[in-house]
Design a protein around this motif. Structure first.
Motif, mmCIF file in Angstrom:
data_model
loop_
_atom_site.group_PDB
_atom_site.id
_atom_site.type_symbol
_atom_site.label_atom_id
_atom_site.label_comp_id
_atom_site.label_asym_id
_atom_site.label_seq_id
_atom_site.Cartn_x
_atom_site.Cartn_y
_atom_site.Cartn_z
ATOM 1 N N ASP A 202 12.781 42.560 26.505
ATOM 2 C CA ASP A 202 13.480 41.336 26.864
ATOM 3 C C ASP A 202 12.588 40.115 26.630
ATOM 4 O O ASP A 202 11.416 40.117 27.023
ATOM 5 C CB ASP A 202 13.892 41.395 28.334
ATOM 6 C CG ASP A 202 14.713 40.191 28.728
ATOM 7 O OD1 ASP A 202 15.921 40.174 28.441
ATOM 8 O OD2 ASP A 202 14.127 39.239 29.308
ATOM 9 N N ILE A 223 19.018 49.091 26.350
ATOM 10 C CA ILE A 223 19.447 49.579 27.664
ATOM 11 C C ILE A 223 20.655 50.491 27.499
ATOM 12 O O ILE A 223 21.683 50.084 26.942
ATOM 13 C CB ILE A 223 19.790 48.397 28.589
ATOM 14 C CG1 ILE A 223 18.555 47.506 28.783
ATOM 15 C CG2 ILE A 223 20.315 48.887 29.927
ATOM 16 C CD1 ILE A 223 18.846 46.177 29.460
ATOM 17 N N GLN A 302 20.198 52.049 37.653
ATOM 18 C CA GLN A 302 20.982 50.822 37.520
ATOM 19 C C GLN A 302 21.887 50.607 38.724
ATOM 20 O O GLN A 302 22.100 49.475 39.158
ATOM 21 C CB GLN A 302 21.801 50.868 36.227
ATOM 22 C CG GLN A 302 20.957 50.870 34.972
ATOM 23 C CD GLN A 302 21.764 51.111 33.711
ATOM 24 O OE1 GLN A 302 22.982 50.933 33.685
ATOM 25 N NE2 GLN A 302 21.093 51.534 32.644
ATOM 26 N N THR A 321 12.290 46.733 33.529
ATOM 27 C CA THR A 321 13.476 46.003 33.084
ATOM 28 C C THR A 321 14.668 46.276 33.993
ATOM 29 O O THR A 321 15.416 45.352 34.340
ATOM 30 C CB THR A 321 13.812 46.385 31.641
ATOM 31 O OG1 THR A 321 12.688 46.112 30.802
ATOM 32 C CG2 THR A 321 15.010 45.601 31.126
ATOM 33 N N THR A 322 14.854 47.527 34.393
ATOM 34 C CA THR A 322 15.983 47.868 35.264
ATOM 35 C C THR A 322 15.861 47.178 36.616
ATOM 36 O O THR A 322 16.844 46.648 37.152
ATOM 37 C CB THR A 322 16.076 49.389 35.443
ATOM 38 O OG1 THR A 322 16.195 50.015 34.169
ATOM 39 C CG2 THR A 322 17.285 49.767 36.293
ATOM 40 N N ARG A 325 16.617 43.453 36.127
ATOM 41 C CA ARG A 325 18.063 43.223 35.987
ATOM 42 C C ARG A 325 18.773 43.274 37.328
ATOM 43 O O ARG A 325 19.753 42.555 37.552
ATOM 44 C CB ARG A 325 18.675 44.284 35.068
ATOM 45 C CG ARG A 325 18.451 44.079 33.584
ATOM 46 C CD ARG A 325 19.222 45.142 32.819
ATOM 47 N NE ARG A 325 20.655 44.999 33.030
ATOM 48 C CZ ARG A 325 21.528 46.007 32.963
ATOM 49 N NH1 ARG A 325 21.119 47.237 32.742
ATOM 50 N NH2 ARG A 325 22.819 45.780 33.125
ATOM 51 N N ALA A 326 18.288 44.157 38.214
ATOM 52 C CA ALA A 326 18.931 44.316 39.518
ATOM 53 C C ALA A 326 18.517 43.248 40.519
ATOM 54 O O ALA A 326 19.081 43.185 41.615
ATOM 55 C CB ALA A 326 18.603 45.696 40.077
ATOM 56 N N ALA A 385 16.915 37.729 37.392
ATOM 57 C CA ALA A 385 17.874 38.775 37.027
ATOM 58 C C ALA A 385 18.983 38.237 36.134
ATOM 59 O O ALA A 385 19.425 38.918 35.200
ATOM 60 C CB ALA A 385 18.467 39.401 38.289
ATOM 61 N N THR A 387 18.832 36.122 33.880
ATOM 62 C CA THR A 387 18.385 35.744 32.526
ATOM 63 C C THR A 387 18.135 36.945 31.625
ATOM 64 O O THR A 387 17.897 36.773 30.428
ATOM 65 C CB THR A 387 17.082 34.930 32.606
ATOM 66 O OG1 THR A 387 15.992 35.787 33.003
ATOM 67 C CG2 THR A 387 17.201 33.779 33.594
ATOM 68 N N ILE A 388 18.170 38.169 32.167
ATOM 69 C CA ILE A 388 17.827 39.351 31.388
ATOM 70 C C ILE A 388 18.973 39.720 30.457
ATOM 71 O O ILE A 388 20.116 39.889 30.878
ATOM 72 C CB ILE A 388 17.510 40.550 32.313
ATOM 73 C CG1 ILE A 388 16.430 40.163 33.333
ATOM 74 C CG2 ILE A 388 17.079 41.756 31.497
ATOM 75 C CD1 ILE A 388 15.127 39.736 32.723
ATOM 76 N N ARG A 389 18.658 39.875 29.189
ATOM 77 C CA ARG A 389 19.671 40.235 28.192
ATOM 78 C C ARG A 389 19.998 41.729 28.272
ATOM 79 O O ARG A 389 19.142 42.550 28.575
ATOM 80 C CB ARG A 389 19.188 39.896 26.789
ATOM 81 C CG ARG A 389 19.078 38.413 26.515
ATOM 82 C CD ARG A 389 18.541 38.143 25.121
ATOM 83 N NE ARG A 389 19.281 38.880 24.096
ATOM 84 C CZ ARG A 389 19.039 38.757 22.779
ATOM 85 N NH1 ARG A 389 18.071 37.959 22.372
ATOM 86 N NH2 ARG A 389 19.743 39.441 21.917
ATOM 87 N N THR A 390 21.235 42.055 27.939
ATOM 88 C CA THR A 390 21.658 43.464 27.944
ATOM 89 C C THR A 390 22.137 43.939 26.582
ATOM 90 O O THR A 390 22.586 45.076 26.448
ATOM 91 C CB THR A 390 22.785 43.671 28.965
ATOM 92 O OG1 THR A 390 23.910 42.847 28.608
ATOM 93 C CG2 THR A 390 22.322 43.319 30.371
#
Length: 406
Positions: A202, A223, A302, A321-322, A325-326, A385, A387-390
């Motif tokens: 990311d 992801i 997740q 990263t997980t 994101r959370a 969280a 701002t994190i791309r998926t």
């Protein structure tokens, strides 16, 4: 289009490849994934309907064996892994248009030689920036080749890193390439990483800074969506009290921290929190019969991480990263490789704490938890969280098929 994805490493190496495989399949490509022959990886790929090509010995057996691997034997093991990965990939990739490789360097080298033998496209991917040469960061120290005393300039350190690659991996790689009718390699690192590697990380968590020597393609993290429900026992534990602190170290056996479970329980209880252990390759378990602790195996992180107070972990790219994101605050207890990098990034972003060193004590883990459990840390983690791309795997899939189309 037919693509083979090659890796040799832990779940953190295999699961992103599964994510890319799913995206490539959505675009109409036929995909195979060559990965260690561990049962958990066969199961992971079967769950997403991707063909699994088992390679070499199970990696868990290698990592968690009764005796730690001696660094002196690394060149010989590297040579064997290069040859083993080559044999599997050159057979499996027949009829393919491309090979994409990551994981341990000798396995990447074997996959690259296989792509070269077949005359097909090859791409290397790293899951973190500090694997790739840059004037903006230092390299990872390789076994048997520590940094010379007093050497601090990044370019000098990367020159030293190139010599390390040649010394550790060059003899085995060259011997194998000669055996299969290929030219020897003067610059192992440059040859394996290529001049246009991919960075599947990311851009907020792990930015690639410019200007840089390599033409790095940063796609975002790969992801794999996970819709598995949490086990009933776990959901009941979560509902029975305040959010617990998750403690798990993934594929790290934690050999130097034989009492890590007890240390974690005592430090988390001192914060007035319950504990949720992930068993992992360290085989974490309950240390007493109190009802404020629970142990799980491999579960949907997740779905879980949004329901915990903090995540204490080893600092693998996927777990970091997980958790980010959370919006879960993190305590990273780095052991090796990319993990110190992720620990530093978590601290720099203000979304958690970097534990000082690989061996936690009650005092050191308590200090890190105090930072992670502070209200301002949770607020910052929640902000990051968003701002994190998926879409990293989808971006990579489109770019690969576009390159092959050209």
């Amino acid at each position: 289009m037919r693509v083979l994805l090659s890796t040799y490493g832990s779940r953190g190496d295999v699961q992103p490849m599964a994510a890319l495989a799913v995206e490539l399949r959505e675009l109409g490509a036929e995909v195979l994934v060559c990965a260690p022959s561990d049962e958990e990886f066969a199961k992971l790929l079967a769950e997403v309907g991707v063909e699994f090509v088992p390679a070499a010995a199970p990696v868990r057996t290698l990592v968690t064996g009764s005796a730690p691997l001696a660094p002196e034997g690394l060149p010989q093991r590297a040579a064997a892994l290069t040859a083993a990965q080559y044999e599997v990939v050159v057979a499996a990739a027949a009829g393919c248009d491309a090979v994409v490789a990551t994981g341990l360097v000798p396995a990447v080298a074997g996959a690259q030689s296989a792509a070269e033998k077949l005359g097909i496209h090859f791409a290397y991917v790293s899951y973190f920036p500090t694997m790739l040469p840059s004037p903006h960061h230092t390299p990872i120290q390789l076994p048997l080749w520590p940094f010379p005393p007093g050497m601090t300039d990044n370019r000098e350190l990367w020159d030293h890193n190139a010599k390390s690659f040649n010394a550790l991996y060059g003899p085995g790689l060259d011997a194998h390439r000669q055996a299969v009718g290929q030219a020897t390699v003067e610059d192992v690192r440059g040859h394996v990483f290529t001049d246009r590697p991919w960075l599947a990380a990311d851009p907020v968590l792990a930015p690639w800074r410019q200007p840089a020597d390599l033409d790095v393609v940063q796609t975002g993290a790969w992801i794999l969506p996970d819709d598995r429900p949490l086990p009933q026992g776990l959901t009941e534990f979560l509902a029975a009290g305040e959010a617990p602190v998750y403690v798990g170290f993934g594929s790290m056996p934690m050999r130097e921290s034989q009492d890590v479970a007890r240390v974690a329980v005592e430090a988390v209880r001192a914060q007035g929190r319950r504990v949720l252990f992930a068993r992992g390759w360290a085989d974490l378990g309950l240390v007493d019969d109190q009802d404020d602790c629970f142990v799980v195996g491999e579960v949907n992180q997740q779905a879980l991480f949004g329901r915990v107070a903090a995540v204490v972990h080893h600092g693998g790219a996927g777990t970091t990263t997980t958790a980010a994101r959370a919006g879960a605050p993190q305590v990273v207890v780095p052991q090796l490789a990319d993990q110190p990098y992720w620990a530093n990034r978590v601290a720099e972003l203000g979304i958690g704490a970097a534990h000082a060193g690989p061996t936690p004590t009650f005092d050191s883990l308590s200090a890190a938890l105090t930072v992670a459990l502070a209200p301002e840390t949770r607020d910052r983690a929640a902000a990051v969280a968003g701002t994190i791309r998926t879409d990293g795997a989808a971006v990579a899939a489109r770019q690969l098929l576009a390159a092959l189309g050209r």
